[in-house]
Every structure is written in C-alpha cells, then in structure tokens.
Design an enzyme around this catalytic site. Structure first.
Site, PDB file in Angstrom:
ATOM      1  N   HIS A   1      -3.798   6.839   2.851  1.00 27.79           N
ATOM      2  CA  HIS A   1      -4.151   5.577   2.192  1.00 27.79           C
ATOM      3  C   HIS A   1      -5.575   5.180   2.585  1.00 27.79           C
ATOM      4  O   HIS A   1      -5.899   5.105   3.774  1.00 27.79           O
ATOM      5  CB  HIS A   1      -3.135   4.507   2.603  1.00 27.79           C
TER       6      HIS A   1
ATOM      7  N   ASN B   1     -10.158  -0.411  -0.629  1.00 28.42           N
ATOM      8  CA  ASN B   1      -8.698  -0.334  -0.537  1.00 28.42           C
ATOM      9  C   ASN B   1      -8.084  -0.830  -1.850  1.00 28.42           C
ATOM     10  O   ASN B   1      -8.187  -2.004  -2.174  1.00 28.42           O
ATOM     11  CB  ASN B   1      -8.260  -1.205   0.652  1.00 28.42           C
TER      12      ASN B   1
ATOM     13  N   CYS C   1       0.792  -1.239   0.000  1.00 25.72           N
ATOM     14  CA  CYS C   1       0.000   0.000   0.000  1.00 25.72           C
ATOM     15  C   CYS C   1       0.825   1.292   0.000  1.00 25.72           C
ATOM     16  O   CYS C   1       0.414   2.274  -0.622  1.00 25.72           O
ATOM     17  CB  CYS C   1      -0.986  -0.017   1.165  1.00 25.72           C
TER      18      CYS C   1
HETATM   19  O1  UT7 Z   1      -4.087  -1.644   3.299  1.00 26.80           O
HETATM   20  C1  UT7 Z   1      -3.625  -1.953   4.572  1.00 26.80           C
HETATM   21  C2  UT7 Z   1      -4.051  -3.283   4.939  1.00 26.80           C
HETATM   22  N1  UT7 Z   1      -5.297  -3.480   5.599  1.00 26.80           N
HETATM   23  C3  UT7 Z   1      -5.901  -2.684   6.503  1.00 26.80           C
HETATM   24  O2  UT7 Z   1      -5.570  -1.548   6.738  1.00 26.80           O
HETATM   25  C4  UT7 Z   1      -7.049  -3.286   7.261  1.00 26.80           C
HETATM   26  C5  UT7 Z   1      -6.935  -3.031   8.748  1.00 26.80           C
HETATM   27  N2  UT7 Z   1      -8.007  -3.638   9.512  1.00 26.80           N
HETATM   28  C6  UT7 Z   1      -9.318  -3.289   9.385  1.00 26.80           C
HETATM   29  O3  UT7 Z   1      -9.659  -2.439   8.593  1.00 26.80           O
HETATM   30  C7  UT7 Z   1     -10.324  -3.967  10.284  1.00 26.80           C
HETATM   31  O4  UT7 Z   1      -9.662  -4.696  11.284  1.00 26.80           O
HETATM   32  C8  UT7 Z   1     -11.304  -4.909   9.500  1.00 26.80           C
HETATM   33  C9  UT7 Z   1     -12.256  -4.077   8.658  1.00 26.80           C
HETATM   34  C10 UT7 Z   1     -10.514  -5.853   8.631  1.00 26.80           C
HETATM   35  C11 UT7 Z   1     -12.140  -5.712  10.477  1.00 26.80           C
HETATM   36  O5  UT7 Z   1     -12.859  -4.845  11.339  1.00 26.80           O
HETATM   37  P1  UT7 Z   1     -12.874  -5.118  12.919  1.00 26.80           P
HETATM   38  O6  UT7 Z   1     -13.744  -4.107  13.523  1.00 26.80           O
HETATM   39  O7  UT7 Z   1     -11.427  -5.175  13.375  1.00 26.80           O
HETATM   40  O8  UT7 Z   1     -13.585  -6.509  13.027  1.00 26.80           O
HETATM   41  P2  UT7 Z   1     -13.015  -7.911  13.542  1.00 26.80           P
HETATM   42  O9  UT7 Z   1     -12.009  -8.471  12.608  1.00 26.80           O
HETATM   43  O10 UT7 Z   1     -12.633  -7.771  14.980  1.00 26.80           O
HETATM   44  O11 UT7 Z   1     -14.323  -8.800  13.449  1.00 26.80           O
HETATM   45  C12 UT7 Z   1     -15.493  -8.511  14.240  1.00 26.80           C
HETATM   46  C13 UT7 Z   1     -16.592  -9.509  13.856  1.00 26.80           C
HETATM   47  C14 UT7 Z   1     -16.124 -10.951  13.821  1.00 26.80           C
HETATM   48  O12 UT7 Z   1     -17.170 -11.762  14.320  1.00 26.80           O
HETATM   49  P3  UT7 Z   1     -17.143 -12.290  15.858  1.00 26.80           P
HETATM   50  O13 UT7 Z   1     -15.863 -13.078  15.971  1.00 26.80           O
HETATM   51  O14 UT7 Z   1     -17.134 -11.044  16.695  1.00 26.80           O
HETATM   52  O15 UT7 Z   1     -18.383 -13.086  15.947  1.00 26.80           O
HETATM   53  C15 UT7 Z   1     -15.938 -11.238  12.353  1.00 26.80           C
HETATM   54  O16 UT7 Z   1     -16.125 -12.612  12.049  1.00 26.80           O
HETATM   55  O17 UT7 Z   1     -17.050  -9.213  12.535  1.00 26.80           O
HETATM   56  C16 UT7 Z   1     -17.044 -10.413  11.762  1.00 26.80           C
HETATM   57  N3  UT7 Z   1     -16.834 -10.064  10.369  1.00 26.80           N
HETATM   58  C17 UT7 Z   1     -17.850  -9.766   9.534  1.00 26.80           C
HETATM   59  N4  UT7 Z   1     -19.179  -9.735   9.722  1.00 26.80           N
HETATM   60  C18 UT7 Z   1     -19.936  -9.369   8.661  1.00 26.80           C
HETATM   61  C19 UT7 Z   1     -15.652  -9.949   9.697  1.00 26.80           C
HETATM   62  N5  UT7 Z   1     -15.889  -9.570   8.428  1.00 26.80           N
HETATM   63  C20 UT7 Z   1     -17.253  -9.453   8.304  1.00 26.80           C
HETATM   64  C21 UT7 Z   1     -18.103  -9.101   7.246  1.00 26.80           C
HETATM   65  N6  UT7 Z   1     -19.416  -9.060   7.461  1.00 26.80           N
HETATM   66  N7  UT7 Z   1     -17.629  -8.750   6.017  1.00 26.80           N
END
Ligand code: UT7
Length: 315
Positions: free
Chosen positions: A242, A272, A108
């Site tokens: 970014h 992204n 990125c």
């Molecule tokens: O380009 C640079 C590289 N990447 C980034 O900058 C990404 C950095 N990270 C993020 O943007 C965030 O961490 C994410 C958007 C990837 C995830 O958001 P989060 O608030 O950290 O959620 P999480 O991973 O803690 O997941 C929370 C819940 C989980 O369920 P449980 O375990 O709480 O039951 C996931 O399974 O949300 C669930 N989940 C979803 N639910 C519905 C994960 N993806 C989805 C989805 N739809 N698409």
C-alpha cells in the site's frame, strides 16, 4: 482463483508539492523527505464513479471478457457523494451490469479484503468471474487547511477481474480495532428528537502511531502468510505494498531484508489513494510488462480500523 485483468483511471488534475506550498505552511522538501510524494492526482470536475467505471472497463477488456460475463461485483470505497445506493450500484448501472454487487468499507486494505471475499465465493462455486473496483477520493475527507493530512492523499480508481483457478495461494485479514487512530465524523440529518451533540470533523490521524502499526503489521502479515504456505521471502518476485508513505515502504523492505527492485512503487506521483493504491500500482506494473507468468506477488496494506491484510498471488 486467478487474476485475468487489471485496469485503472485517474483524475486529470495533478497537484505538485510546490502548488500546495502556495497556500499551506509546508514545502516540497518536507513532503518529499517525509513521505516520498512529489505530486498527486486530485478530483476536480470528475465524478469518482466515472473513474470507477473507466477502471472497470479497462480491467474487463484486459481480461478479454464482456461486461455480461461478470457474475459478481465488489466495490471497495470509503467516501463518495451518494449515501445510498452503494457506489457498486452506481457503477453497475453505468456499465449496464446486472449481477449482484456489494460495497465494502475497509479503508486502505479494501482491495485485499475484496480479493478474500471474491476467492471465498469463487472457491464455493457460487460465482465464476468477479470484478473488484476500488474508486477512492480521500482528498475529499481532509481539511485543506491541515498540512498534516491533506498533503498525503491522492484520488483514483483501480480494478481487477478474477476467475476460477488456484493462483491465489493465501490471504490474511486482521484487525486491531482502534477508531481513535484515523477517523472522520460527518453530520447526519437532524430530527426533532436528537438531543446529543453531533459535529462535522475532517479526517484526523495519529500519524506516528499509524506509521508504527503499518511497518510492524505489514512485516508480520507477510512473514506469517508466507510461512503458512511453506514459502519464504526469497520465493517472492514483487512486494505490492500500500502506497501510504515511502518511509513506511522502506521500513517494511528493511524489516524483510529485501532489495529495492522487488518493491515497485508509484507513491511519488500518486500519494495515498486508500484502497485504490494497490490495484493502481498493480495495473501500472502490468501495463509496463513487469510481471511474467508464474511470478509470485505479495500484497500488503494497512489503514483505518486499524485493519491490515496481505495476499500471495501467482501471476
Ligand atoms: O493509509 C494509511 C494511513 N496513513 C498512513 O499510513 C500515514 C502514517 N503516518 C505517516 O506517514 C507520517 O507519520 C506522516 C507523514 C503523517 C507525518 O510524518 P512524521 O515524520 O511522523 O511527522 P510528525 O507528524 O511527527 O510531524 C513532525 C513535524 C511537526 O512539527 P513539530 O511539532 O515538530 O514542530 C509537524 O507539525 O512536522 C510538522 N508537519 C509538517 N511540516 C511541514 C506536519 N505536516 C507537515 C507538512 N509540512 N505538510
């Protein structure tokens, strides 16, 4: 060095969150509230190198130059259909460009890494007009059964042309190597001698770790970079961050204590797009006439590696 042109090109297919919800256990509400993304451009029948060529042509035209005026070409790209030659050569061939070209894979922050390389060559007097193109198709890296990754990304190409001058005030590249945070494996051709196990694994990401890294590193990079050239947050007109997640962008904005209007975003319509993210945002803002001569732009990006980078550029 000075920036003299910008360009971008996007795949025509737009995929909304509701369309993703039709085959994934997700919802528009989850994606919008957790990421700020509403839709993204996704490669269908296009080739990423063709989008790279289109973005390059637009940036060169915006600069008022001809393709033959470019004397060095840097491509920032993570994945494309060719293993070799580098995508810079594919794009150069399509444009009829004969100058030296290189590829970098810095994920990125690749656009800012490329700016730093361009500035080093231009300052050394080796090249005069450097083209940077960031053609990226991260939607080809994720499993489309994995809701935690595939909803985040979009494809596209961003480009910019730089020439001699002193408008780039400073750059800061940094690395905190942690290959377990964002990674993907692809399988190489087997030989009669390979005895180790090799697997194909789509993009994996420790989302929360990357989120924390992004906010803290970006705020640190920006503060230290500005301090190094005796500037402050108040001297900056626009923060070009970014576009990975709206909550990350907001986290950085709050950490720096800056009002919303100085943080342009386009994540809602793009997701992204890896290293294409900053130059696509730059081109969109440029085409809208947002910048006036003398404005100070600060770029900041972070991603796989883990790598981060920032730059201060006077428009
Ligand atoms: O380009 C640079 C590289 N990447 C980034 O900058 C990404 C950095 N990270 C993020 O943007 C965030 O961490 C994410 C958007 C990837 C995830 O958001 P989060 O608030 O950290 O959620 P999480 O991973 O803690 O997941 C929370 C819940 C989980 O369920 P449980 O375990 O709480 O039951 C996931 O399974 O949300 C669930 N989940 C979803 N639910 C519905 C994960 N993806 C989805 C989805 N739809 N698409």
């Amino acid at each position: 060095m000075n920036i003299i042109g910008t360009g971008s090109a996007l795949p025509k297919k737009i995929v909304t969150n509701d369309e993703l919800s039709s085959f994934l256990d997700t919802s528009d509400e989850w994606i919008t509230s957790r990421t700020g993304i509403r839709s993204r451009h996704v490669i269908s029948d296009e080739k990423i190198e063709d989008l790279g060529m289109e973005a390059a042509r637009r940036a060169i035209a915006d600069a008022g130059l001809e393709i033959s005026d470019i004397d060095f070409f840097i491509c920032s790209n993570v994945i494309n259909e060719y293993v070799t030659p580098g995508i810079s050569c594919i794009i150069a061939a399509g444009l009829g460009m004969k100058c030296p070209c290189i590829d970098i894979n810095c994920a990125c922050p690749g656009f800012i890494y490329a700016m730093d390389i361009a500035d080093t060559y231009i300052s050394a007097g080796k090249y005069s007009n450097v083209l940077i193109v960031c053609p990226e198709e991260p939607t080809r890296m994720t499993s489309w059964e994995d809701r935690s990754t595939c909803v985040l990304f979009g494809d596209g190409a961003g480009a910019a042309v730089f020439t001699k001058g002193d408008n780039l005030k400073a750059t800061r590249l940094s690395a905190d190597p942690a290959p377990d945070k964002i990674w993907q494996f692809h399988k190489l051709t087997p030989t009669p001698y390979i005895t180790k196990e090799e697997t194909e694994v789509p993009l994996q990401m420790k989302g929360r770790d990357v989120f924390r890294f992004a906010v803290s590193t970006s705020a640190r990079d920006i503060r230290e970079l500005l301090a190094g050239v005796n500037m402050t947050i108040d001297d900056v007109d626009y923060f070009m961050i970014h576009q990975a997640n709206m909550r990350i962008i907001e986290g950085i904005r709050n950490a720096l204590g800056v009002e919303e209007k100085r943080f342009p975003t386009n994540i809602a319509d793009h997701g992204n797009s890896s290293s294409a993210s900053c130059p696509i945002l730059l081109d969109e803002c440029n085409r809208k006439g947002l910048f006036k001569k003398g404005d100070i732009l600060v770029f900041s990006a972070f991603g796989a590696g883990l790598l981060s980078a920032a730059a201060i550029l006077e428009w």
